[in-house]
Design a protein around this motif. Sequence first.
Motif, PDB file in Angstrom:
ATOM      1  N   HIS A  91       0.818  -1.225   0.000  1.00 12.36           N
ATOM      2  CA  HIS A  91       0.000   0.000   0.000  1.00 12.36           C
ATOM      3  C   HIS A  91       0.849   1.272   0.000  1.00 12.36           C
ATOM      4  O   HIS A  91       0.382   2.333  -0.389  1.00 12.36           O
ATOM      5  CB  HIS A  91      -1.013  -0.004   1.159  1.00 12.36           C
ATOM      6  CG  HIS A  91      -0.359   0.058   2.505  1.00 12.36           C
ATOM      7  ND1 HIS A  91      -0.027  -1.074   3.225  1.00 12.36           N
ATOM      8  CD2 HIS A  91       0.044   1.112   3.253  1.00 12.36           C
ATOM      9  CE1 HIS A  91       0.547  -0.709   4.359  1.00 12.36           C
ATOM     10  NE2 HIS A  91       0.597   0.598   4.400  1.00 12.36           N
ATOM     11  N   ASP A  92       2.121   1.161   0.429  1.00  8.40           N
ATOM     12  CA  ASP A  92       3.005   2.334   0.395  1.00  8.40           C
ATOM     13  C   ASP A  92       3.560   2.601  -1.003  1.00  8.40           C
ATOM     14  O   ASP A  92       4.142   3.648  -1.256  1.00  8.40           O
ATOM     15  CB  ASP A  92       4.180   2.149   1.365  1.00  8.40           C
ATOM     16  CG  ASP A  92       3.733   2.237   2.812  1.00  8.40           C
ATOM     17  OD1 ASP A  92       2.711   2.895   3.072  1.00  8.40           O
ATOM     18  OD2 ASP A  92       4.392   1.622   3.687  1.00  8.40           O
ATOM     19  N   ARG A  94       1.886   3.097  -3.573  1.00  6.80           N
ATOM     20  CA  ARG A  94       0.968   4.037  -4.214  1.00  6.80           C
ATOM     21  C   ARG A  94       0.849   3.821  -5.733  1.00  6.80           C
ATOM     22  O   ARG A  94       0.923   4.762  -6.529  1.00  6.80           O
ATOM     23  CB  ARG A  94       1.415   5.481  -3.914  1.00  6.80           C
ATOM     24  CG  ARG A  94       1.630   5.733  -2.406  1.00  6.80           C
ATOM     25  CD  ARG A  94       0.831   6.873  -1.875  1.00  6.80           C
ATOM     26  NE  ARG A  94       1.173   8.131  -2.482  1.00  6.80           N
ATOM     27  CZ  ARG A  94       2.115   8.966  -2.025  1.00  6.80           C
ATOM     28  NH1 ARG A  94       2.816   8.657  -0.944  1.00  6.80           N
ATOM     29  NH2 ARG A  94       2.337  10.094  -2.623  1.00  6.80           N
ATOM     30  N   GLU A  95       0.692   2.585  -6.089  1.00  8.12           N
ATOM     31  CA  GLU A  95       0.462   2.183  -7.488  1.00  8.12           C
ATOM     32  C   GLU A  95       1.628   2.439  -8.441  1.00  8.12           C
ATOM     33  O   GLU A  95       1.471   2.334  -9.656  1.00  8.12           O
ATOM     34  CB  GLU A  95      -0.831   2.805  -8.033  1.00  8.12           C
ATOM     35  CG  GLU A  95      -2.035   2.135  -7.407  1.00  8.12           C
ATOM     36  CD  GLU A  95      -3.355   2.794  -7.731  1.00  8.12           C
ATOM     37  OE1 GLU A  95      -3.436   3.523  -8.727  1.00  8.12           O
ATOM     38  OE2 GLU A  95      -4.301   2.559  -6.969  1.00  8.12           O
TER      39      GLU A  95
END
Length: 335
Positions: A91-92, A94-95
């Motif tokens: 999740h860190d 950020r895609e």
Amino acid sequence: SKRRRRRLIMAACTTAAPATVSSSGVQQHNHHHRQQRKKDKMVVIMGATGTGKSRLSIDLATRFSPCEIVNSDKMQVYKGLDITTNKIAFHDRREVPHHFLGEFDTDEVGELPASEFRERAELTISDIISRKRTPFLVGGSNSFVYSLLVEEYDPDSDVFNDSNSVSSKLRYDCCFLWVDSSLPVLYEYLDKRVDDMLDLGMFRELAEFFDSDELDRDLEIPAGLRKAIGVPEFHRYFKKYPPGKYKDLDRVRRGAYEEAVREIKENTRQLAKRQIGKIMRLRRAGWDLRRLDATATFRLLLMDGSDDDDSDWRSVWERQVLEPSVKIVKRFLEE
Ligand code: ATP
């Protein structure tokens, strides 16, 4: 030697191409055009373990989108031990797409040599560029960074122990950012980071890792992922206290646990010191590294005790590390 001969032949090919005269009589310097071809651009984020390279890479990659990150931490290339090797959490990210993060199974490939990283990462980077995205090389393994970036790489030479052999001829147009900190502050911060990693579940992760036939392995000469700081230190611990067998942390056991943690902290400090030494060696050899000082950020993080995004450290990080980096990268990409 064969390699030397090949090098001489290749040098002859690029310098001796004759100027040709076309039917219209205009001289064409074919090779000249080839040499003028611009090198591909790449942003390279360097720095010792724990200095915030991943954080900076995401902050920059989201700002200069579209970018893709190529990991150059030699332990994070392997699958497994995500907490122990401190891989950036999903999740860190950020895609932002990440390459070479947990891609290799150490039981299948053993150890990934720097020469193979060079070949594979080169293909990945060409692909990123062909899709009109900017590659970011991020990770603390200077031998991986070096092997990938230099024009001519000799897998047999130990560049960091022989100062004369460090090359500054690079095959990419690189923008180097070096996240650094005063050593005493970094040491203290790294100690805290080991405690944080243990809180996150590093001990449990290692217990699972050793809860197989792993304990019977001879770790005298570890390879690949088994070299990661935490594995040899806890191997000794779990040999004495196999995972799952002991329920309570009795006093003796606690002593052995604390000893392993102490060793991990010491080895992490040594790693950071060695990495900074290697970075300074590259800089002395002419690599144009732009140093960013994260000391004040770490001081605040040590005082704050929290990693929350809205703490004071964040604004200091932005002012002292992120904003200067943004300026440097912006100028570089616009050139
Ligand atoms: P070397 O000259 O040892 O190849 P390097 O710059 O290529 O140095 P480093 O990143 O300094 O590689 O890693 C050296 C050692 O430090 C690893 O073998 C491992 O023991 C430890 N190490 C490095 N990165 C990590 C990590 N992410 N997690 C745990 N241990 C690590």
